[in-house]
Design an enzyme around this catalytic site. Structure first.
Site, mmCIF file in Angstrom:
data_model
loop_
_atom_site.group_PDB
_atom_site.id
_atom_site.type_symbol
_atom_site.label_atom_id
_atom_site.label_comp_id
_atom_site.label_asym_id
_atom_site.label_seq_id
_atom_site.Cartn_x
_atom_site.Cartn_y
_atom_site.Cartn_z
ATOM 1 N N ASP A 193 67.255 20.494 62.931
ATOM 2 C CA ASP A 193 65.943 20.871 63.494
ATOM 3 C C ASP A 193 66.095 22.187 64.253
ATOM 4 O O ASP A 193 67.114 22.418 64.903
ATOM 5 C CB ASP A 193 65.420 19.776 64.450
ATOM 6 C CG ASP A 193 63.915 19.902 64.672
ATOM 7 O OD1 ASP A 193 63.148 19.107 64.099
ATOM 8 O OD2 ASP A 193 63.518 20.847 65.397
ATOM 9 N N LYS A 247 49.065 12.606 47.079
ATOM 10 C CA LYS A 247 49.105 12.581 48.553
ATOM 11 C C LYS A 247 47.798 13.132 49.115
ATOM 12 O O LYS A 247 47.163 12.560 50.000
ATOM 13 C CB LYS A 247 50.283 13.427 49.026
ATOM 14 C CG LYS A 247 50.241 13.880 50.465
ATOM 15 C CD LYS A 247 50.424 12.769 51.407
ATOM 16 C CE LYS A 247 50.285 13.197 52.848
ATOM 17 N NZ LYS A 247 50.499 12.081 53.760
ATOM 18 N N THR A 260 53.807 17.918 53.256
ATOM 19 C CA THR A 260 52.581 18.030 52.466
ATOM 20 C C THR A 260 52.398 19.481 52.025
ATOM 21 O O THR A 260 52.386 20.386 52.855
ATOM 22 C CB THR A 260 51.375 17.590 53.316
ATOM 23 O OG1 THR A 260 51.598 16.250 53.753
ATOM 24 C CG2 THR A 260 50.084 17.657 52.509
ATOM 25 N N CYS A 309 47.048 15.805 59.739
ATOM 26 C CA CYS A 309 46.812 15.754 58.293
ATOM 27 C C CYS A 309 45.378 15.991 57.878
ATOM 28 O O CYS A 309 45.059 17.000 57.264
ATOM 29 C CB CYS A 309 47.346 14.429 57.761
ATOM 30 S SG CYS A 309 49.113 14.356 57.992
ATOM 31 N N ARG A 318 53.903 8.906 53.441
ATOM 32 C CA ARG A 318 52.703 8.050 53.442
ATOM 33 C C ARG A 318 52.825 7.056 54.599
ATOM 34 O O ARG A 318 52.692 5.849 54.403
ATOM 35 C CB ARG A 318 52.570 7.259 52.148
ATOM 36 C CG ARG A 318 52.604 8.053 50.898
ATOM 37 C CD ARG A 318 52.737 7.130 49.698
ATOM 38 N NE ARG A 318 51.427 6.850 49.076
ATOM 39 C CZ ARG A 318 51.242 5.848 48.215
ATOM 40 N NH1 ARG A 318 52.222 5.010 47.943
ATOM 41 N NH2 ARG A 318 50.060 5.658 47.652
HETATM 42 N N1 SAJ Z 1 39.436 8.189 61.666
HETATM 43 C C1 SAJ Z 1 38.068 7.953 61.782
HETATM 44 N N2 SAJ Z 1 37.527 6.901 61.114
HETATM 45 C C2 SAJ Z 1 38.293 6.089 60.326
HETATM 46 C C3 SAJ Z 1 39.680 6.349 60.210
HETATM 47 C C4 SAJ Z 1 40.237 7.403 60.895
HETATM 48 O O1 SAJ Z 1 37.353 8.666 62.487
HETATM 49 O O2 SAJ Z 1 37.742 5.144 59.753
HETATM 50 C C5 SAJ Z 1 40.008 9.349 62.369
HETATM 51 C C6 SAJ Z 1 41.123 8.989 63.316
HETATM 52 O O3 SAJ Z 1 40.606 8.649 64.589
HETATM 53 C C7 SAJ Z 1 41.915 10.294 63.366
HETATM 54 C C8 SAJ Z 1 41.726 10.865 61.979
HETATM 55 O O4 SAJ Z 1 40.610 10.187 61.401
HETATM 56 O O5 SAJ Z 1 41.356 11.169 64.319
HETATM 57 C C9 SAJ Z 1 42.925 10.708 61.060
HETATM 58 O O6 SAJ Z 1 43.451 9.414 61.245
HETATM 59 P P1 SAJ Z 1 44.211 8.670 60.021
HETATM 60 O O7 SAJ Z 1 44.711 7.378 60.523
HETATM 61 O O8 SAJ Z 1 43.322 8.665 58.863
HETATM 62 O O9 SAJ Z 1 45.399 9.565 59.582
HETATM 63 P P2 SAJ Z 1 46.527 10.355 60.370
HETATM 64 O O10 SAJ Z 1 46.077 11.719 60.724
HETATM 65 O O11 SAJ Z 1 47.123 9.579 61.470
HETATM 66 O O12 SAJ Z 1 47.513 10.492 59.144
HETATM 67 C C10 SAJ Z 1 48.814 10.033 59.210
HETATM 68 C C11 SAJ Z 1 49.618 11.043 58.426
HETATM 69 N N3 SAJ Z 1 50.988 10.751 58.617
HETATM 70 C C12 SAJ Z 1 51.628 11.399 59.610
HETATM 71 O O13 SAJ Z 1 51.070 12.220 60.332
HETATM 72 C C13 SAJ Z 1 53.061 11.077 59.759
HETATM 73 C C14 SAJ Z 1 49.194 10.976 56.984
HETATM 74 O O14 SAJ Z 1 50.027 11.832 56.230
HETATM 75 C C15 SAJ Z 1 49.288 9.577 56.453
HETATM 76 O O15 SAJ Z 1 48.846 9.557 55.106
HETATM 77 C C16 SAJ Z 1 48.402 8.665 57.291
HETATM 78 O O16 SAJ Z 1 48.868 8.716 58.655
HETATM 79 C C17 SAJ Z 1 48.505 7.240 56.820
HETATM 80 O O17 SAJ Z 1 48.815 7.036 55.642
HETATM 81 O O18 SAJ Z 1 48.202 6.355 57.638
#
Ligand code: SAJ
Length: 473
Positions: free
Chosen positions: A49, A228, A141, A282, A175
């Site tokens: 890193d 992805k 990604t 993401c 993922r």
């Molecule tokens: N959100 C909503 N409504 C929903 C679901 C999510 O408003 O119904 C919002 C969340 O509050 C957040 C944003 O969307 O602000 C994204 O949340 P998320 O859970 O959809 O995804 P992330 O950003 O946490 O995505 C992570 C990523 N992984 C990492 O950062 C290590 C992504 O690459 C993964 O695909 C994803 O998790 C996953 O698979 O859960």
């Protein structure tokens, strides 16, 4: 050893006998848990890193990620066993590696095009000491085609080697969900696309053997990267869709959450929920990988673009909702004290990347409101240039408005009697995270603001005024 010269069976044997060396480039949210799991399963792992603080933390047996259950213990045991070491020198980590896993950030620039500078830096360092017959797996990604058209030519040029002849390449995009990394890495199937069958076969052996997960092999790296992005953009578009429902249903006096919960009883309805907005490393960025490739290929996915605009606008509506509700109790946002509870981009994790709450904070600050912040993940630390209160109680003292920005578990059982005593009543309870019951909030004397108690009485004019007021700040 030249892992690419072995059969899948020989690779599995070598992994089981702890005879494999893996260099993980990038010890962030994905890289560190994977490095620890590889080591825990017997591989010799060198984590590389660019951040010396991260390297020092890992070598002292600790995880710098404080919100990944079980990771601290795993890093401790991996380093104590001598199977995990960290270095700032990527080339050093690569020179004895059978596998090189690349998990470096690939952000989107201010011009909304992919910024592959950290990927480029990693490839330069990898190429310097790339051993023959090594397999490089890109987990970051990237846009579909970036591995084939950017990463591989760079590696070949710099290493004076030929892909498929001297080394293998595969894509295996991560993922896993923050806050549940170790769980997802050992349960969620992985998608692998190799530049040739051998690369895919050896990558498949690695993930199946080390993580015990199903591995879906697709045609090539660009297909894996397309999958992805499809997964994440599917979410982004669906979140935008439910946000549109919420805006319309609010005008019709319908509770959008009640509607979504009812729809969820149908076998082919996948529930998504409106929130303060879409944040994280993401979803706010992933669409632009596809839009960028689309611009080059001559077709731009308009739905993806529109969804991004809708989701980018959500925080503005949250501010309008709170300011309209203050007006209804004859208070003005510009002269109000507002306590924002929850600053992270999603519940129960310690991560501020692209958090929508920051946009809400900035808008309310520009309006002139006096703001206090509280978040259980950042107690007494500084966020958005402001000290986070030590408790909910401290944050809401004399508040004219409580705004729930993130649906942390802690906020699902707030002591509303205590909050009423601390606030400057009458006060607004703006639940932008949609975790409270409006009738209970109002029974405790608060004026509820949120999509769960749509007020048909709010005229469009009133909202436009509020939005105008927000926009003009
Ligand atoms: N959100 C909503 N409504 C929903 C679901 C999510 O408003 O119904 C919002 C969340 O509050 C957040 C944003 O969307 O602000 C994204 O949340 P998320 O859970 O959809 O995804 P992330 O950003 O946490 O995505 C992570 C990523 N992984 C990492 O950062 C290590 C992504 O690459 C993964 O695909 C994803 O998790 C996953 O698979 O859960």
């Amino acid at each position: 050893m030249g892992i690419m010269s072995l059969s899948q069976k020989e690779v599995i044997n070598a992994l089981r006998k702890g005879k494999v060396t893996i260099c993980v480039v990038g010890l962030g949210r994905i890289g560190l848990p994977q490095a620890a799991l590889f080591a825990d399963r017997g591989a010799h792992v060198i984590g590389a890193d660019v951040d010396p603080a991260v390297v020092e933390c890992v070598n002292s047996g600790r995880s710098h990620l404080l919100d990944e259950p079980g990771l601290d213990r795993l890093v401790m045991s991996a380093t104590n066993s001598g199977r995990l070491k960290a270095t700032v020198d990527t080339s050093l980590g690569v020179e004895a590696a059978d596998f090189v896993i690349v998990s470096v950030p690939t952000p989107i620039s201010a011009k909304r095009i992919p910024d592959y500078s950290q990927m480029e830096e990693a490839c330069h360092a990898i190429a310097k000491t790339l051993p023959k017959d090594c397999l490089i797996i890109i987990e970051s990604t990237v846009g579909p085609g970036a591995v084939e058209d950017f990463v591989i030519p760079l590696l070949e040029e710099e290493a004076k080697m030929e892909v498929c002849v001297d080394f293998g390449v595969a894509s295996c995009p991560e993922r896993a969900d923050p806050g549940g990394l170790l769980r997802d890495l050992t349960t969620v199937p992985r998608i692998v696309g190799g530049i040739n069958d051998k690369s895919a076969e050896i990558a498949r052996a690695l993930y199946r053997e080390i993580f015990g997960v199903e591995v879906v092999v697709v045609s090539d790296p660009k297909t894996a990267n397309a999958a992805k992005l499809a997964e994440n953009l599917f979410r982004d578009v669906n979140i935008a869709l439910v946000s549109e429902f919420a805006l319309l249903y609010e005008k019709l006096g319908i509770d959008a959450i009640e509607v979504i919960d009812a729809c969820s009883t149908k076998y082919n309805f996948m529930p998504h929920y409106p929130s303060a907005g879409v944040g994280g490393p993401c979803l706010p960025q992933n669409p632009y990988f596809l839009i960028y490739e689309g611009m080059k290929a001559g077709y731009i996915p308009r739905m993806v673009q529109m969804a991004r605009q809708i989701n980018d606008d959500t925080p503005k509506r949250a501010v309008a909702m709170a300011t309209m509700a203050l007006r209804r109790i004859n208070k003005k946002a510009e002269s109000s004290k507002i306590a924002i509870l929850g600053v992270t981009y999603k519940p129960n994790i310690r991560d501020l990347q692209h958090t929508p709450v920051e946009k809400i904070f900035i808008s309310l600050k520009e309006i002139g409101a006096t703001l206090k912040l509280y978040d259980p993940m950042f107690r007494d630390e500084e966020v958005f240039g402001k000290r986070i209160s030590r408790s909910v109680e401290e944050a809401v003292r004399d508040a004219d408005c409580i705004l729930i920005g993130t649906a942390h578990d802690e906020f699902r059982n707030l002591d509303l009697d205590l909050l009423r005593e601390r606030c400057n009543m009458p006060a607004v309870f703006a639940d932008i995270a949609n975790i409270s019951d409006p009738s209970i909030v109002e029974e405790h004397g608060f004026t509820y603001a949120g999509i769960r108690k749509p007020e048909k009485s709010w005229s469009l004019r009133e909202e436009e005024d509020s939005l105008q007021c927000t926009a003009s700040q």
